[in-house]
Design an enzyme around this catalytic site. Structure first.
Site, PDB file in Angstrom:
ATOM      1  N   ASP A   1      25.305  16.789  77.312  1.00 47.82           N
ATOM      2  CA  ASP A   1      24.747  16.322  78.591  1.00 47.82           C
ATOM      3  C   ASP A   1      25.857  16.226  79.642  1.00 47.82           C
ATOM      4  O   ASP A   1      25.683  16.621  80.792  1.00 47.82           O
ATOM      5  CB  ASP A   1      24.096  14.946  78.388  1.00 47.82           C
ATOM      6  CG  ASP A   1      23.149  14.957  77.204  1.00 47.82           C
ATOM      7  OD1 ASP A   1      22.125  15.635  77.279  1.00 47.82           O
ATOM      8  OD2 ASP A   1      23.461  14.310  76.186  1.00 47.82           O
TER       9      ASP A   1
ATOM     10  N   HIS B   1      20.552  10.391  74.573  1.00 46.48           N
ATOM     11  CA  HIS B   1      20.507  11.859  74.664  1.00 46.48           C
ATOM     12  C   HIS B   1      19.024  12.249  74.643  1.00 46.48           C
ATOM     13  O   HIS B   1      18.467  12.623  73.615  1.00 46.48           O
ATOM     14  CB  HIS B   1      21.249  12.495  73.484  1.00 46.48           C
ATOM     15  CG  HIS B   1      21.050  13.985  73.402  1.00 46.48           C
ATOM     16  ND1 HIS B   1      21.469  14.852  74.374  1.00 46.48           N
ATOM     17  CD2 HIS B   1      20.444  14.763  72.467  1.00 46.48           C
ATOM     18  CE1 HIS B   1      21.146  16.087  74.047  1.00 46.48           C
ATOM     19  NE2 HIS B   1      20.522  16.059  72.894  1.00 46.48           N
TER      20      HIS B   1
HETATM   21  P1  NAD Z   1      18.558  24.455  62.433  1.00 49.55           P
HETATM   22  O1  NAD Z   1      17.167  24.231  61.967  1.00 49.55           O
HETATM   23  O2  NAD Z   1      18.979  25.825  62.822  1.00 49.55           O
HETATM   24  O3  NAD Z   1      19.566  23.971  61.313  1.00 49.55           O
HETATM   25  C1  NAD Z   1      19.459  22.737  60.709  1.00 49.55           C
HETATM   26  C2  NAD Z   1      19.977  22.897  59.294  1.00 49.55           C
HETATM   27  O4  NAD Z   1      20.015  21.624  58.711  1.00 49.55           O
HETATM   28  C3  NAD Z   1      19.080  23.769  58.427  1.00 49.55           C
HETATM   29  O5  NAD Z   1      19.871  24.774  57.808  1.00 49.55           O
HETATM   30  C4  NAD Z   1      18.523  22.796  57.409  1.00 49.55           C
HETATM   31  O6  NAD Z   1      18.300  23.380  56.130  1.00 49.55           O
HETATM   32  C5  NAD Z   1      19.586  21.733  57.376  1.00 49.55           C
HETATM   33  N1  NAD Z   1      19.131  20.415  56.938  1.00 49.55           N
HETATM   34  C6  NAD Z   1      17.973  19.785  57.216  1.00 49.55           C
HETATM   35  N2  NAD Z   1      17.926  18.608  56.613  1.00 49.55           N
HETATM   36  C7  NAD Z   1      19.097  18.457  55.957  1.00 49.55           C
HETATM   37  C8  NAD Z   1      19.642  17.435  55.148  1.00 49.55           C
HETATM   38  N3  NAD Z   1      18.964  16.324  54.879  1.00 49.55           N
HETATM   39  N4  NAD Z   1      20.873  17.625  54.641  1.00 49.55           N
HETATM   40  C9  NAD Z   1      21.553  18.755  54.868  1.00 49.55           C
HETATM   41  N5  NAD Z   1      21.081  19.765  55.620  1.00 49.55           N
HETATM   42  C10 NAD Z   1      19.872  19.608  56.152  1.00 49.55           C
HETATM   43  O7  NAD Z   1      18.820  23.406  63.602  1.00 49.55           O
HETATM   44  P2  NAD Z   1      20.006  23.400  64.670  1.00 49.55           P
HETATM   45  O8  NAD Z   1      19.593  24.196  65.829  1.00 49.55           O
HETATM   46  O9  NAD Z   1      21.277  23.703  63.986  1.00 49.55           O
HETATM   47  O10 NAD Z   1      19.943  21.877  65.132  1.00 49.55           O
HETATM   48  C11 NAD Z   1      20.284  20.831  64.266  1.00 49.55           C
HETATM   49  C12 NAD Z   1      19.979  19.497  64.921  1.00 49.55           C
HETATM   50  O11 NAD Z   1      20.808  19.300  66.064  1.00 49.55           O
HETATM   51  C13 NAD Z   1      18.552  19.348  65.439  1.00 49.55           C
HETATM   52  O12 NAD Z   1      18.083  18.035  65.175  1.00 49.55           O
HETATM   53  C14 NAD Z   1      18.700  19.563  66.921  1.00 49.55           C
HETATM   54  O13 NAD Z   1      17.657  18.970  67.663  1.00 49.55           O
HETATM   55  C15 NAD Z   1      20.011  18.851  67.156  1.00 49.55           C
HETATM   56  N6  NAD Z   1      20.710  19.147  68.404  1.00 49.55           N
HETATM   57  C16 NAD Z   1      21.331  18.111  69.028  1.00 49.55           C
HETATM   58  C17 NAD Z   1      22.039  18.309  70.195  1.00 49.55           C
HETATM   59  C18 NAD Z   1      22.709  17.170  70.897  1.00 49.55           C
HETATM   60  O14 NAD Z   1      23.164  17.367  72.033  1.00 49.55           O
HETATM   61  N7  NAD Z   1      22.849  15.988  70.334  1.00 49.55           N
HETATM   62  C19 NAD Z   1      22.122  19.596  70.715  1.00 49.55           C
HETATM   63  C20 NAD Z   1      21.487  20.643  70.057  1.00 49.55           C
HETATM   64  C21 NAD Z   1      20.775  20.394  68.892  1.00 49.55           C
HETATM   65  C1  LMR Z   2      19.718  19.871  73.467  1.00 47.00           C
HETATM   66  O1  LMR Z   2      19.907  18.990  74.295  1.00 47.00           O
HETATM   67  O2  LMR Z   2      19.843  21.080  73.735  1.00 47.00           O
HETATM   68  C2  LMR Z   2      19.352  19.487  72.056  1.00 47.00           C
HETATM   69  O3  LMR Z   2      19.229  18.107  71.941  1.00 47.00           O
HETATM   70  C3  LMR Z   2      18.165  20.198  71.555  1.00 47.00           C
HETATM   71  C4  LMR Z   2      16.905  19.679  72.191  1.00 47.00           C
HETATM   72  O4  LMR Z   2      15.964  19.360  71.451  1.00 47.00           O
HETATM   73  O5  LMR Z   2      16.822  19.629  73.408  1.00 47.00           O
END
Ligand code: NAD
Ligand code: LMR
Length: 333
Positions: A166, A195
């Site tokens: 952010d 967030h």
């Molecule tokens: P993704 O689905 O591509 O990958 C997630 C991975 O986590 C998968 O491979 C899955 O098998 C694994 N997983 C699920 N549960 C698990 C567990 N209990 N233990 C171990 N592994 C596990 O998702 P992504 O795009 O990599 O996103 C991951 C997370 O990050 C999501 O919750 C997404 O919303 C979040 N995210 C947060 C931000 C932020 O700014 N805070 C930004 C982008 C994404």
């Molecule tokens: C983001 O901000 O890109 C991540 O938290 C993914 C989402 O769900 O928006």
């Protein structure tokens, strides 16, 4: 390129290592972008106990080997959580379900919260007591709070959530608007709170090369374009890509941990940290985005920033949402 470092390696756990953020994150950690060019690392990669996820993880490990990173001194790839967190110095908790189009991040709370209870406990049992934790999986602030609550032997202040995406999004929007020669010229920006869509990207103290940003943009743009663009950026990326941000999320995670460990040189960054004892009167017990500077591996809240009436209203809304998320998971705390 081929110099070998005599520094002892540190152990870095990454959960959800076969996911899309993991894929963008791991090569950069192994290349030294997170902990510096002299710090060897051993990666501990956790995935779900699922044949497809573990096969994908094996592929990631092969690719890491094929990069021949001089700083990469070992890879532990496992679905055993205690092995994944064994003696780790850093833990990036990424693995969780992402939201899809039309959802808010809090909509995945029910599915994801339980993961962070289990991971908090496992960190407590297996990680170093000094482990630094950055939670990325959504809803990140509340998940970090859950993990901390389940790890009584690790200081709660070691559990942080990622507000850096952010923060960086807001920096970029300001730089684009004012034609800054570099995004790095934008300073003293803060993203407060959750967030989520209630976050408060606050440019009221921001400067570019010492000049006030607020004085050079109109309030209409701040309220009706800047703030909603930053708040809704995650959703805009999901709409455009069909899946949520990954390269920028990985980049933000690298920056969050790098700055925490190696310091910010006096620059302000936004981090989700426990609200206990903060100088801004944010209710204790929440995991809240605050302005911090980092030095010697410690973050410190920047004191003395002011909110105007609009800002106060925005802060109240994000506190209310975090409190509601907390109430929804109180059985896990
Ligand atoms: P993704 O689905 O591509 O990958 C997630 C991975 O986590 C998968 O491979 C899955 O098998 C694994 N997983 C699920 N549960 C698990 C567990 N209990 N233990 C171990 N592994 C596990 O998702 P992504 O795009 O990599 O996103 C991951 C997370 O990050 C999501 O919750 C997404 O919303 C979040 N995210 C947060 C931000 C932020 O700014 N805070 C930004 C982008 C994404
Ligand atoms: C983001 O901000 O890109 C991540 O938290 C993914 C989402 O769900 O928006």
């Amino acid at each position: 390129r081929f110099m070998t470092s005599s520094v002892q390696p540190v152990r870095v756990a990454v959960t959800g290592a076969a996911g899309q953020i993991g894929y963008a994150l791991l090569p950069r950690i192994a290349a030294g972008e997170m902990l510096g060019p002299n710090q060897p690392v051993i990666l501990h990669l956790l995935e779900r106990d699922d044949p497809k996820a573990l096969a994908a993880l094996e592929g990631v490990v092969m690719e890491l080997q094929d990069c021949a990173f001089p700083l990469l001194r070992g890879v532990v790839a496992t679905s055993d959580i205690n092995k994944a967190f064994d003696s780790v110095d850093y833990a990036l908790l990424v693995g969780a379900k992402p939201r899809g189009p039309g959802m808010e991040r809090a909509d995945v709370l029910k599915d994801n919260a339980a993961i962070f209870k289990v991971q908090g406990r496992a960190l407590n049992e297996s990680a170093k007591k000094s482990v630094k934790v950055c939670v990325v999986g959504n809803p990140a602030n509340t998940n970090a709070m859950i993990a901390a609550a389940n790890a009584p032997n690790i200081p709660a202040t070691n559990f942080t959530s990622m507000m850096r995406l952010d923060h960086d999004r807001a920096m970029a929007q300001i730089a684009l608007k004012l034609g800054a020669s570099s995004v790095a010229d934008v300073e003293k920006l803060v993203v407060w709170g959750n967030h989520s869509a209630t976050q408060y990207p606050d440019l009221s103290n921001a400067v570019i090369k010492g000049k006030s940003v607020a004085k050079n943009v109109d309030q209409e743009w701040v309220r009706n374009t800047f703030i909603p663009t930053v708040q809704q950026r995650g959703a805009a990326i999901i709409k455009a890509r069909g899946v949520s941000s990954a390269a920028s999320a990985a980049n933000a995670a690298i920056a969050h941990v790098r700055d925490w460990v190696l310091g910010t040189n006096g620059r302000i960054v936004s981090m989700g940290i426990p609200s206990d004892g903060n100088p801004y009167g944010v209710k204790e017990g929440l995991l809240f985005g605050f302005p911090v500077t980092c030095q010697n591996g410690q973050y410190k809240i920047v004191e003395g920033l002011q909110w105007d009436e609009f800002g106060k209203g925005a802060i109240e809304r994000t506190i209310k949402e975090l409190q509601e998320e907390k109430d929804a998971v109180k059985h896990l705390l």
